[in-house]
Design an enzyme around this catalytic site. Structure first.
Site, PDB file in Angstrom:
ATOM      1  N   ASP A 159      70.693  -1.547 -12.970  1.00 49.79           N
ATOM      2  CA  ASP A 159      69.698  -2.001 -11.990  1.00 49.79           C
ATOM      3  C   ASP A 159      68.613  -0.952 -11.757  1.00 49.79           C
ATOM      4  O   ASP A 159      67.492  -1.279 -11.362  1.00 49.79           O
ATOM      5  CB  ASP A 159      70.397  -2.331 -10.671  1.00 49.79           C
ATOM      6  CG  ASP A 159      69.418  -2.739  -9.579  1.00 49.79           C
ATOM      7  OD1 ASP A 159      68.776  -3.792  -9.741  1.00 49.79           O
ATOM      8  OD2 ASP A 159      69.288  -2.011  -8.578  1.00 49.79           O
ATOM      9  N   LEU A 208      65.705  -5.536  -3.275  1.00 51.58           N
ATOM     10  CA  LEU A 208      64.260  -5.715  -3.427  1.00 51.58           C
ATOM     11  C   LEU A 208      63.687  -4.941  -4.610  1.00 51.58           C
ATOM     12  O   LEU A 208      62.491  -5.019  -4.879  1.00 51.58           O
ATOM     13  CB  LEU A 208      63.541  -5.261  -2.148  1.00 51.58           C
ATOM     14  CG  LEU A 208      63.812  -6.108  -0.897  1.00 51.58           C
ATOM     15  CD1 LEU A 208      63.120  -5.494   0.308  1.00 51.58           C
ATOM     16  CD2 LEU A 208      63.350  -7.533  -1.101  1.00 51.58           C
ATOM     17  N   ARG A 209      64.542  -4.202  -5.321  1.00 54.31           N
ATOM     18  CA  ARG A 209      64.031  -3.425  -6.448  1.00 54.31           C
ATOM     19  C   ARG A 209      63.445  -4.329  -7.524  1.00 54.31           C
ATOM     20  O   ARG A 209      62.450  -3.993  -8.166  1.00 54.31           O
ATOM     21  CB  ARG A 209      65.145  -2.538  -7.025  1.00 54.31           C
ATOM     22  CG  ARG A 209      64.648  -1.578  -8.109  1.00 54.31           C
ATOM     23  CD  ARG A 209      65.728  -0.625  -8.592  1.00 54.31           C
ATOM     24  NE  ARG A 209      66.023   0.384  -7.599  1.00 54.31           N
ATOM     25  CZ  ARG A 209      67.223   0.628  -7.083  1.00 54.31           C
ATOM     26  NH1 ARG A 209      68.248  -0.116  -7.452  1.00 54.31           N
ATOM     27  NH2 ARG A 209      67.414   1.584  -6.204  1.00 54.31           N
ATOM     28  N   GLY A 210      64.056  -5.500  -7.708  1.00 55.42           N
ATOM     29  CA  GLY A 210      63.543  -6.432  -8.706  1.00 55.42           C
ATOM     30  C   GLY A 210      62.147  -6.904  -8.374  1.00 55.42           C
ATOM     31  O   GLY A 210      61.288  -7.008  -9.247  1.00 55.42           O
TER      32      GLY A 210
END
Length: 325
Positions: free
Chosen positions: A182, A263-265
């Site tokens: 991720d 929220l990294r995506g």
């Protein structure tokens, strides 16, 4: 000096090449993870892109020691490209006390590691899924912060370590932990070409390069210049590319639809879409830009349902079609 295969001459593997171009335009995207079969040009593509990029100021590359005279103001050096071997120790990666000087002269001095050498360029890890987890954790932390801190034997050193992290691996040899996967900005799936014409063209170009590398590189020089100009324009423009609220909402809606964790995506999707718009010479991000980078930014962030055999890319494509309806 060994010549590198031209980036523009790589046949197929469009998704991998696009991901590398996006990372070259905006390093904040967070690096690229390339999973796929052996012998599909993964390391060739990364090395080719590093060779393609213009020289950088010596003051912005590698490790600058306060004990040595600074480089000339206009000195330029090739973009660093560092291979990180699987057996590398933590000291070799981050740097350590220079034992030779410590024992011989009684002086505490820093011996730069691979992170220092990669500053301003690319750090490439083949078979990253076989690398020890604590080393991968360390690499990702430094790549995110852009700084390496070393404290050894009473020695404390802090130096810039800004690089594009590129990892590759074969899923058959072991999976990368989801928490680590991720942290990579983009994920690419590379497969052996199944089209006869494509395979024949690859053989022809590889053979031509092996027989006469200088002539082959020269024959692709014009295409390489076009790619270089495209990257340069993208870097110059990416800060001015706008992302309308409607596009932000679309990016968030897509992440919610596919069930991306955290929220990294969304942040990566936003940065990648903006970098793609800059590469395309667009002033603002559009739905097309989001659709083209969505699989790269999200496929490695999706939870896999026990009863769901649908691949991540298919789920993203389906969600995009539903949002467009």
């Amino acid at each position: 000096m060994r010549m590198s295969f031209p980036f523009s001459a790589i046949v197929g593997q469009d998704e991998m090449k696009l991901a590398l171009l996006l990372a070259a335009v905006d390093a904040r995207i967070g690096g690229v993870m390339v999973f796929g079969d052996r012998g599909t040009g993964k390391s060739t593509a990364v090395r080719a892109l590093a060779t393609l990029l213009p020289p950088v100021p010596a003051s912005q590359a590698g490790f600058q020691s306060s004990e040595l005279p600074p480089p000339a103001p206009k000195a330029m050096v090739p973009v660093p490209f560092v291979d990180l071997p699987l057996g590398a120790t933590e000291d070799r990666v981050v740097g350590a006390l220079d034992l030779e000087r410590a024992l011989g002269a009684g002086v505490k001095a820093f011996e730069p590691g691979l992170l220092a050498r990669a500053n301003g360029g690319f750090l490439y890890i083949d078979e990253v899924n076989l690398l020890e987890d604590h080393i991968v954790d360390l690499l990702l932390d430094v790549a995110a912060s852009g700084e390496n801190v070393v404290e050894r034997e009473g020695l404390s050193v802090r130096h810039p370590a800004r690089f594009v992290l590129v990892g590759s691996g074969n899923p058959e040899e072991g999976e990368l932990r989801p928490q680590l996967l991720d942290r990579f900005g983009l994920s690419v799936e590379v497969r052996t070409p199944q089209d006869l014409a494509t395979r024949v063209e690859i053989l022809k170009r590889c053979d031509a390069f092996e027989r006469a590398p200088e002539a082959f590189v020269e024959s692709w020089r014009s295409a390489e210049k076009k790619t270089l100009k495209r990257i340069a324009r993208g870097r110059a423009a990416v800060g001015q590319v706008t992302m309308p609220d409607a596009m932000l909402a679309r990016a968030s809606s897509l992440c919610m639809a596919v069930g991306a964790d955290g929220l990294r995506g969304e942040l990566t999707l936003m940065r990648a879409a903006r970098a793609l718009a800059a590469l395309d010479g667009a002033a603002a991000v559009t739905t097309d830009h989001i659709a083209r980078v969505a699989p790269l930014a999200l496929r490695h962030r999706l939870r896999r349902g026990v009863l769901d055999e649908t691949g991540s890319t298919v789920r993203i494509t389906r969600a995009l079609e539903e949002l467009a309806a």
